[in-house]
Design a protein around this motif. Structure first.
Motif, PDB file in Angstrom:
ATOM      1  N   ILE A 195      -3.337   3.034   2.631  1.00  0.00           N
ATOM      2  CA  ILE A 195      -4.946   2.776   2.651  1.00  0.00           C
ATOM      3  C   ILE A 195      -5.681   3.528   1.507  1.00  0.00           C
ATOM      4  O   ILE A 195      -5.262   4.642   1.544  1.00  0.00           O
ATOM      5  N   SER A 196      -6.341   2.813   0.671  1.00  0.00           N
ATOM      6  CA  SER A 196      -6.902   3.351  -0.322  1.00  0.00           C
ATOM      7  C   SER A 196      -8.552   3.590  -0.110  1.00  0.00           C
ATOM      8  O   SER A 196      -9.188   2.651   0.630  1.00  0.00           O
TER       9      SER A 196
ATOM     10  N   ILE B 261     -19.659  -1.445   3.103  1.00  0.00           N
ATOM     11  CA  ILE B 261     -18.349  -0.893   3.304  1.00  0.00           C
ATOM     12  C   ILE B 261     -17.474  -2.216   3.586  1.00  0.00           C
ATOM     13  O   ILE B 261     -17.851  -2.954   4.489  1.00  0.00           O
ATOM     14  N   TRP B 262     -16.781  -2.352   2.577  1.00  0.00           N
ATOM     15  CA  TRP B 262     -15.868  -3.385   2.923  1.00  0.00           C
ATOM     16  C   TRP B 262     -14.325  -3.109   3.005  1.00  0.00           C
ATOM     17  O   TRP B 262     -13.942  -2.065   2.586  1.00  0.00           O
ATOM     18  N   LEU B 263     -13.661  -4.015   3.867  1.00  0.00           N
ATOM     19  CA  LEU B 263     -12.059  -3.738   4.268  1.00  0.00           C
ATOM     20  C   LEU B 263     -11.598  -4.923   3.490  1.00  0.00           C
ATOM     21  O   LEU B 263     -11.676  -6.190   3.741  1.00  0.00           O
ATOM     22  N   ILE B 264     -10.552  -4.500   2.587  1.00  0.00           N
ATOM     23  CA  ILE B 264     -10.210  -5.582   1.692  1.00  0.00           C
ATOM     24  C   ILE B 264      -8.460  -5.228   1.790  1.00  0.00           C
ATOM     25  O   ILE B 264      -7.801  -4.299   1.742  1.00  0.00           O
ATOM     26  N   THR B 265      -7.949  -6.647   1.846  1.00  0.00           N
ATOM     27  CA  THR B 265      -6.500  -6.496   1.594  1.00  0.00           C
ATOM     28  C   THR B 265      -6.056  -7.960   0.730  1.00  0.00           C
ATOM     29  O   THR B 265      -7.096  -8.659   0.175  1.00  0.00           O
ATOM     30  N   HIS B 266      -4.724  -8.049   0.622  1.00  0.00           N
ATOM     31  CA  HIS B 266      -4.299  -9.359  -0.220  1.00  0.00           C
ATOM     32  C   HIS B 266      -3.848 -10.481   0.665  1.00  0.00           C
ATOM     33  O   HIS B 266      -3.512 -10.034   1.979  1.00  0.00           O
ATOM     34  N   GLN B 267      -4.387 -11.661   0.414  1.00  0.00           N
ATOM     35  CA  GLN B 267      -3.833 -12.795   1.348  1.00  0.00           C
ATOM     36  C   GLN B 267      -2.334 -12.785   1.859  1.00  0.00           C
ATOM     37  O   GLN B 267      -2.122 -13.114   2.779  1.00  0.00           O
ATOM     38  N   GLY B 268      -1.357 -12.445   0.943  1.00  0.00           N
ATOM     39  CA  GLY B 268      -0.147 -12.207   1.146  1.00  0.00           C
ATOM     40  C   GLY B 268       0.299 -11.196   2.422  1.00  0.00           C
ATOM     41  O   GLY B 268       1.472 -11.399   2.758  1.00  0.00           O
ATOM     42  N   LEU B 269      -0.638 -10.220   2.633  1.00  0.00           N
ATOM     43  CA  LEU B 269      -0.259  -9.423   3.729  1.00  0.00           C
ATOM     44  C   LEU B 269      -0.878  -9.701   4.908  1.00  0.00           C
ATOM     45  O   LEU B 269      -0.718  -9.145   6.042  1.00  0.00           O
ATOM     46  N   GLU B 270      -2.070 -10.670   5.055  1.00  0.00           N
ATOM     47  CA  GLU B 270      -2.870 -11.046   6.173  1.00  0.00           C
ATOM     48  C   GLU B 270      -1.759 -11.264   7.478  1.00  0.00           C
ATOM     49  O   GLU B 270      -2.519 -11.003   8.609  1.00  0.00           O
ATOM     50  N   ALA B 271      -0.716 -11.879   7.408  1.00  0.00           N
ATOM     51  CA  ALA B 271       0.210 -12.394   8.392  1.00  0.00           C
ATOM     52  C   ALA B 271       0.915 -11.090   9.163  1.00  0.00           C
ATOM     53  O   ALA B 271       1.652 -10.960   9.983  1.00  0.00           O
ATOM     54  N   SER B 272       0.850  -9.867   8.333  1.00  0.00           N
ATOM     55  CA  SER B 272       1.651  -8.749   8.869  1.00  0.00           C
ATOM     56  C   SER B 272       1.208  -8.111   9.920  1.00  0.00           C
ATOM     57  O   SER B 272      -0.029  -7.564   9.954  1.00  0.00           O
ATOM     58  N   PRO B 273       1.794  -8.072  10.797  1.00  0.00           N
ATOM     59  CA  PRO B 273       1.292  -7.322  12.324  1.00  0.00           C
ATOM     60  C   PRO B 273       0.877  -6.036  12.057  1.00  0.00           C
ATOM     61  O   PRO B 273      -0.015  -5.648  12.601  1.00  0.00           O
ATOM     62  N   ARG B 274       1.654  -5.098  11.134  1.00  0.00           N
ATOM     63  CA  ARG B 274       1.195  -3.914  10.815  1.00  0.00           C
ATOM     64  C   ARG B 274      -0.012  -3.625  10.192  1.00  0.00           C
ATOM     65  O   ARG B 274      -0.856  -2.946  10.360  1.00  0.00           O
ATOM     66  N   ILE B 275      -0.352  -4.675   9.259  1.00  0.00           N
ATOM     67  CA  ILE B 275      -1.545  -4.710   8.215  1.00  0.00           C
ATOM     68  C   ILE B 275      -2.647  -5.055   9.380  1.00  0.00           C
ATOM     69  O   ILE B 275      -3.636  -4.561   9.255  1.00  0.00           O
ATOM     70  N   ARG B 276      -2.253  -6.111  10.199  1.00  0.00           N
ATOM     71  CA  ARG B 276      -3.416  -6.611  11.148  1.00  0.00           C
ATOM     72  C   ARG B 276      -3.749  -5.528  12.076  1.00  0.00           C
ATOM     73  O   ARG B 276      -5.127  -5.287  12.493  1.00  0.00           O
ATOM     74  N   LEU B 277      -2.692  -4.637  12.393  1.00  0.00           N
ATOM     75  CA  LEU B 277      -3.231  -3.736  13.493  1.00  0.00           C
ATOM     76  C   LEU B 277      -4.030  -2.533  12.945  1.00  0.00           C
ATOM     77  O   LEU B 277      -4.999  -2.024  13.210  1.00  0.00           O
ATOM     78  N   VAL B 278      -3.545  -2.156  11.744  1.00  0.00           N
ATOM     79  CA  VAL B 278      -4.156  -1.319  10.870  1.00  0.00           C
ATOM     80  C   VAL B 278      -5.632  -1.417  10.522  1.00  0.00           C
ATOM     81  O   VAL B 278      -6.756  -0.697  10.523  1.00  0.00           O
ATOM     82  N   GLN B 279      -5.789  -2.847   9.998  1.00  0.00           N
ATOM     83  CA  GLN B 279      -7.221  -3.350   9.823  1.00  0.00           C
ATOM     84  C   GLN B 279      -8.220  -3.349  11.027  1.00  0.00           C
ATOM     85  O   GLN B 279      -9.236  -3.184  10.896  1.00  0.00           O
ATOM     86  N   ARG B 280      -7.462  -3.831  12.203  1.00  0.00           N
ATOM     87  CA  ARG B 280      -8.283  -3.859  13.370  1.00  0.00           C
ATOM     88  C   ARG B 280      -8.761  -2.493  13.834  1.00  0.00           C
ATOM     89  O   ARG B 280      -9.973  -2.253  14.205  1.00  0.00           O
TER      90      ARG B 280
ATOM     91  N   HIS C 115      -2.982  -6.210  -6.143  1.00  0.00           N
ATOM     92  CA  HIS C 115      -2.055  -7.175  -6.447  1.00  0.00           C
ATOM     93  C   HIS C 115      -0.781  -6.290  -6.644  1.00  0.00           C
ATOM     94  O   HIS C 115       0.242  -6.656  -6.708  1.00  0.00           O
ATOM     95  N   ARG C 116      -0.844  -5.066  -7.541  1.00  0.00           N
ATOM     96  CA  ARG C 116       0.190  -4.316  -7.762  1.00  0.00           C
ATOM     97  C   ARG C 116       0.832  -3.245  -6.861  1.00  0.00           C
ATOM     98  O   ARG C 116       1.437  -2.619  -7.159  1.00  0.00           O
ATOM     99  N   ARG C 117       0.192  -3.569  -5.671  1.00  0.00           N
ATOM    100  CA  ARG C 117       0.613  -2.842  -4.441  1.00  0.00           C
ATOM    101  C   ARG C 117       0.401  -1.236  -4.559  1.00  0.00           C
ATOM    102  O   ARG C 117       1.125  -0.454  -3.971  1.00  0.00           O
ATOM    103  N   GLU C 118      -0.858  -0.831  -5.562  1.00  0.00           N
ATOM    104  CA  GLU C 118      -1.108   0.580  -5.206  1.00  0.00           C
ATOM    105  C   GLU C 118      -1.868   0.765  -3.966  1.00  0.00           C
ATOM    106  O   GLU C 118      -1.556   1.892  -3.653  1.00  0.00           O
ATOM    107  N   ALA C 119      -2.089  -0.177  -3.189  1.00  0.00           N
ATOM    108  CA  ALA C 119      -2.292  -0.004  -1.667  1.00  0.00           C
ATOM    109  C   ALA C 119      -2.338  -1.366  -0.825  1.00  0.00           C
ATOM    110  O   ALA C 119      -2.566  -2.406  -1.566  1.00  0.00           O
ATOM    111  N   ASP C 120      -2.004  -1.267   0.406  1.00  0.00           N
ATOM    112  CA  ASP C 120      -2.289  -2.350   1.183  1.00  0.00           C
ATOM    113  C   ASP C 120      -3.699  -2.764   1.660  1.00  0.00           C
ATOM    114  O   ASP C 120      -4.008  -4.103   1.756  1.00  0.00           O
ATOM    115  N   ILE C 121      -4.369  -1.882   1.950  1.00  0.00           N
ATOM    116  CA  ILE C 121      -5.718  -1.935   2.323  1.00  0.00           C
ATOM    117  C   ILE C 121      -6.546  -1.089   1.801  1.00  0.00           C
ATOM    118  O   ILE C 121      -6.129   0.113   1.424  1.00  0.00           O
ATOM    119  N   ALA C 122      -7.776  -1.622   1.192  1.00  0.00           N
ATOM    120  CA  ALA C 122      -8.712  -0.822   0.746  1.00  0.00           C
ATOM    121  C   ALA C 122     -10.070  -0.675   1.317  1.00  0.00           C
ATOM    122  O   ALA C 122     -10.519  -1.756   1.769  1.00  0.00           O
TER     123      ALA C 122
END
Length: 292
Positions: A98-99, A264-283, A137-144
């Motif tokens: 998380i960035s 306040i924006w919560l941002i991620t990459h489209q390629g990670l939207e399907a990941s359960p762990r990303i969805r959990l943290v975003q929620r 894009h460069r995976r410096e973070a999954d969620i910003a």
């Protein structure tokens, strides 16, 4: 000509895009000497100089700049592959990064991390405390968590809500100097600002706060450093309400100014939207920021 080793091409791509051997080595999980040897090996195979070496610094040669345009497409494809693979991992294990700005990371995120740890104890969370816009894009973070909308292709974001920033000073500073109540008084109140003061001043001017560059007496590239200066009674600075409310010993100045609106924006990459762990943290992040 024989096929080139992708590891060598990847070493060149990372070094050219990240700007230094040390940053590229961290990104690729290599030692700096190993990365340097890969660059030299690639130059040997190609018979060209990709970088100009000035002391310990590297800068792209004209040939390197021309070749980078071709390899960037390969790098983007590799990053897309990595993102797609990460997005398909179904277990609530592994790492999520998380960035957020350094002040947000220090004062606001700990409450959110506590809930993440309770709901997903097997998950590892990496906090990237940076005031720069991390390149998802460069995976410096999954969620910003950012204060600007996503501006790159395939980045998706949700504007959770708006908050406000106000000007604050420590109780000690107020005892010594009194409470500024107008913009004119604010301009003579030991202002502390963020580095790139011209841009910061222009932003404040755009918000209707006519403060000049010369009005700032102390500056830092770190929001935490600025806030610590305020806490030590060195002056006055603008800070997010969420940070100030979690800091004892500071006072909001009763200025004749509206609060500075900060989205306040919560941002991620489209390629990670399907990941359960990303969805959990975003929620969790979304719910906690809304609650705050």
């Amino acid at each position: 000509m024989k096929a080139l080793d992708w590891n060598l091409l990847r070493a060149f791509h990372a070094t050219a895009t990240l700007g230094s051997l040390s940053a590229a080595a961290r990104h690729l999980s290599l030692t700096q000497p190993t990365l340097s040897r890969q660059i030299i090996a690639l130059e040997g195979e190609l018979g060209v100089e990709l970088f100009e070496r000035i002391g310990r610094r590297l800068s792209l040669s004209p040939t390197g700049s021309a070749l980078l345009e071709h390899i960037e497409r390969m790098g983007d494809a590799a990053d897309a592959f990595s993102l797609a693979a990460s997005g398909n991992v179904q277990a609530l294990t592994g790492r999520v990064s998380i960035s957020a700005t350094d002040t947000f990371s220090a004062y606001v995120l700990p409450e959110i991390l506590d809930r993440i740890r309770l709901e997903a104890p097997q998950l590892s969370v990496m906090v990237v405390a940076s005031n720069d816009l991390s390149d998802l894009h460069r995976r410096e973070a999954d969620i910003a968590i950012r204060h600007v909308a996503p501006d790159r292709e395939r980045l998706v974001g949700q504007r959770l809500r708006d908050t406000e920033a106000h000007f604050y000073a420590s109780h000690d500073w107020v005892e010594r100097n009194g409470l500024p109540r107008s913009v004119d008084e604010l301009a003579h109140s030991d202002l502390i600002g963020i580095e790139d003061v011209e841009r910061y001043t222009a932003y404040l001017n755009g918000m209707g706060i006519p403060i000049g560059v010369s009005d700032f007496r102390l500056l830092s590239n770190s929001g935490i450093a600025v806030w610590q200066m305020v806490r030590q009674g060195l002056g006055v600075a603008a800070m997010l309400r969420e940070v100030a409310e979690r800091t004892p010993g500071v006072t909001r100045l009763p200025l004749d100014l509206p609060g500075i609106t900060v989205p306040i924006w919560l941002i991620t990459h489209q390629g990670l939207e399907a990941s359960p762990r990303i969805r959990l943290v975003q929620r969790i992040v979304s719910e906690e920021l809304a609650r705050m």
